[in-house]
Motif scaffolding. Structure first.
Motif, PDB file in Angstrom:
ATOM      1  N   UNK A  54       0.814  -1.219   0.000  1.00 34.64           N
ATOM      2  CA  UNK A  54       0.000   0.000   0.000  1.00 34.64           C
ATOM      3  C   UNK A  54       0.847   1.267   0.000  1.00 34.64           C
ATOM      4  N   UNK A  55       2.156   1.123   0.235  1.00 32.46           N
ATOM      5  CA  UNK A  55       3.046   2.287   0.212  1.00 32.46           C
ATOM      6  C   UNK A  55       3.542   2.607  -1.193  1.00 32.46           C
ATOM      7  N   UNK A  56       2.942   1.971  -2.188  1.00 33.97           N
ATOM      8  CA  UNK A  56       3.405   2.202  -3.562  1.00 33.97           C
ATOM      9  C   UNK A  56       3.180   3.641  -3.994  1.00 33.97           C
ATOM     10  N   UNK A  86      -2.944  -6.224  -6.882  1.00 32.11           N
ATOM     11  CA  UNK A  86      -2.350  -4.966  -7.324  1.00 32.11           C
ATOM     12  C   UNK A  86      -3.401  -3.874  -7.432  1.00 32.11           C
ATOM     13  N   UNK A  87      -4.632  -4.274  -7.786  1.00 32.97           N
ATOM     14  CA  UNK A  87      -5.728  -3.302  -7.835  1.00 32.97           C
ATOM     15  C   UNK A  87      -5.934  -2.662  -6.458  1.00 32.97           C
ATOM     16  N   UNK A 107      -7.163   4.135 -18.155  1.00 28.45           N
ATOM     17  CA  UNK A 107      -7.553   2.995 -17.334  1.00 28.45           C
ATOM     18  C   UNK A 107      -6.301   2.366 -16.745  1.00 28.45           C
ATOM     19  N   UNK A 108      -6.509   1.439 -15.822  1.00 23.35           N
ATOM     20  CA  UNK A 108      -5.405   0.678 -15.234  1.00 23.35           C
ATOM     21  C   UNK A 108      -5.627  -0.804 -15.493  1.00 23.35           C
ATOM     22  N   UNK A 109      -4.519  -1.537 -15.609  1.00 22.00           N
ATOM     23  CA  UNK A 109      -4.565  -2.973 -15.858  1.00 22.00           C
ATOM     24  C   UNK A 109      -3.734  -3.652 -14.765  1.00 22.00           C
ATOM     25  N   UNK A 110      -4.367  -4.508 -13.985  1.00 21.28           N
ATOM     26  CA  UNK A 110      -3.641  -5.169 -12.899  1.00 21.28           C
ATOM     27  C   UNK A 110      -4.448  -6.354 -12.402  1.00 21.28           C
ATOM     28  N   UNK A 111      -3.809  -7.215 -11.652  1.00 22.86           N
ATOM     29  CA  UNK A 111      -4.547  -8.284 -11.004  1.00 22.86           C
ATOM     30  C   UNK A 111      -5.222  -7.736  -9.740  1.00 22.86           C
ATOM     31  N   UNK A 112      -5.966  -8.607  -9.041  1.00 23.96           N
ATOM     32  CA  UNK A 112      -6.789  -8.114  -7.936  1.00 23.96           C
ATOM     33  C   UNK A 112      -5.959  -7.563  -6.761  1.00 23.96           C
TER      34      UNK A 112
END
Length: 438
Positions: free
Chosen positions: A353-355, A400-401, A393-398
């Motif tokens: 979450x610190x990304x 990473x979402x 938009x964003x593309x990521x797995x759950x």
């Protein structure tokens, strides 16, 4: 008197040799005072202008005992030029002089004293006419020759480096492997060793007197060089050929790829491209100024973690943040050639979450591209325009979402769409939550 005679052929016990040696000492002392130096190079056959002494008496003793270093008739190490080499330092006549059996003129090298062979004089003159910077570099080379590899070592620093470089060239070692070897040797040797620890340092030590290189462009048809009055020309004045290499495009549409979604896309109500989506149209309606310029970029941000070492059991994690351009045709915008790696967040653990801390440089750039934009030159239309961009938009797995959006993707209400109406069941035995309604 000819220096070649009294320096190398006359006996060192002869009175005039002693007088001329003292004359040389006076010349060296005067040069030392003029230069503000504290020491003088000794030109005897043992020191060979490598060692220096503060006391000229040591130099005089060396010259009387050992004689001069061969072929040093021009005292270039003592700031003498070729104009002074032909004159004698003494006007006393010599009669019945004897020859010294310890003369340092080698029989195999008698041709080096040929008056037509001026190589040594040319080298001495070059050395004399160096500027201060080059003189300092040359002086450092002389110092490295006398520097031991470590205290009490019989090997000198420059000699060891030359041997190692020779091994590198003979065996085809890469620069990386040679650097690793130097580091290992540096750690093995005594603590006060002065061995370089990189290939760059070793090469710099061996080649301090580098020659400057000037690149001059030429016409591809060999008509002219771009120098002097043609230095700033962009085309050949004879054949008109361009000075620069031009990219050859395989397809004419490549010049206007950013406009493909507007000019080339088929609009028949079917969903073939992201530009056919309601979200694209909603953005154009909400921000008409942005949608009016078809070259404004709509990015897709994709983020995920990878293990660069290919070891499944490793816990090392590297986080990638990629940007794809949705203005391009659908067969291109997911090609590696057109994807930009905007950030690479190195592990060893994923930021979680610190990304947002690591995303701040990218966010600042995106804010600039959205608000004011940047001035860009369109080479296809040959005009400047204000380029703006946005995250479409964003593309990521759950997982990473959850990190990117800040939404909690774990627990009973993990679905970001259903939220409180999320259908979840807790499995008591496996102690997990499953979502059967999704």
């Amino acid at each position: 008197m000819n220096r070649d005679y009294w320096m190398y052929k006359a006996s060192r016990f002869f009175e005039l040799y002693i007088d001329d040696v003292r004359t040389f000492i006076r010349v060296a002392e005067a040069n030392c005072v003029n230069k503000g130096n504290e020491s003088i190079y000794c030109p005897c056959s043992l020191c060979k202008n490598f060692k220096t002494f503060n006391f000229t008496g040591n130099i005089e003793d060396h010259l009387l005992q050992n004689g001069f270093v061969p072929n040093y008739t021009c005292w270039s190490r003592h700031e003498e030029t070729l104009l002074d080499c032909g004159t004698s330092s003494s006007n006393i006549n010599i009669h019945n002089s004897t020859y010294n059996n310890d003369s340092y003129v080698d029989e195999d090298d008698h041709h080096s004293n040929d008056p037509n062979d001026n190589f040594n004089e040319m080298f001495d003159d070059m050395e004399t006419n160096m500027d201060d910077v080059e003189q300092e570099k040359l002086q450092r080379v002389f110092e490295e020759v006398e520097t031991p590899l470590y205290s009490c070592s019989k090997f000198m620093k420059l000699d060891v480096v030359c041997r190692l470089i020779n091994l590198k060239l003979k065996n085809g070692w890469t620069d990386k492997s040679f650097t690793s070897l130097l580091k290992v040797l540096h750690d093995i040797l005594m603590e006060d060793n002065v061995l370089p620890i990189s290939t760059y340092q070793a090469k710099k030590l061996m080649c301090p007197m580098g020659l400057e290189v000037e690149r001059i462009h030429a016409c591809p048809n060999n008509c002219m060089l771009y120098e002097k009055e043609f230095e700033n020309k962009h085309n050949c004045v004879f054949c008109g050929a361009s000075r620069y290499t031009q990219k050859k495009y395989s397809d004419e549409v490549d010049d206007a790829l950013l406009c493909w979604h507007s000019e080339e896309r088929v609009t028949d109500g079917k969903l073939r491209h992201v530009a056919d989506s309601p979200q694209w149209r909603n953005i154009d309606e909400k921000y008409p100024e942005f949608g009016k310029e078809m070259r404004n970029i709509r990015f897709g941000l994709s983020s995920d973690t990878i293990n660069p070492f290919g070891n499944i059991s490793s816990r090392h994690s590297t986080w990638l943040v990629l940007l794809c351009v949705y203005n391009l045709p659908p067969w291109l915008y997911m090609k590696r050639k057109y994807i930009m790696m905007s950030l690479l967040i190195q592990g060893p653990r994923q930021p979680g979450n610190d990304i947002d801390v690591y995303l701040s440089p990218l966010i600042d750039d995106l804010k600039t591209l959205w608000s004011s934009g940047v001035d860009v030159y369109d080479a296809y239309k040959k005009q400047h325009f204000q380029l703006r961009a946005m995250i479409f938009c964003t593309i990521s797995d759950f997982p990473a979402y959850g990190n990117l959006s800040g939404y909690k993707t774990k627990g009973k209400k993990a679905c970001p769409v259903c939220e409180d109406q999320t259908s979840s069941i807790w499995l008591t035995n496996s102690k997990k939550i499953v979502y059967k309604g999704h």
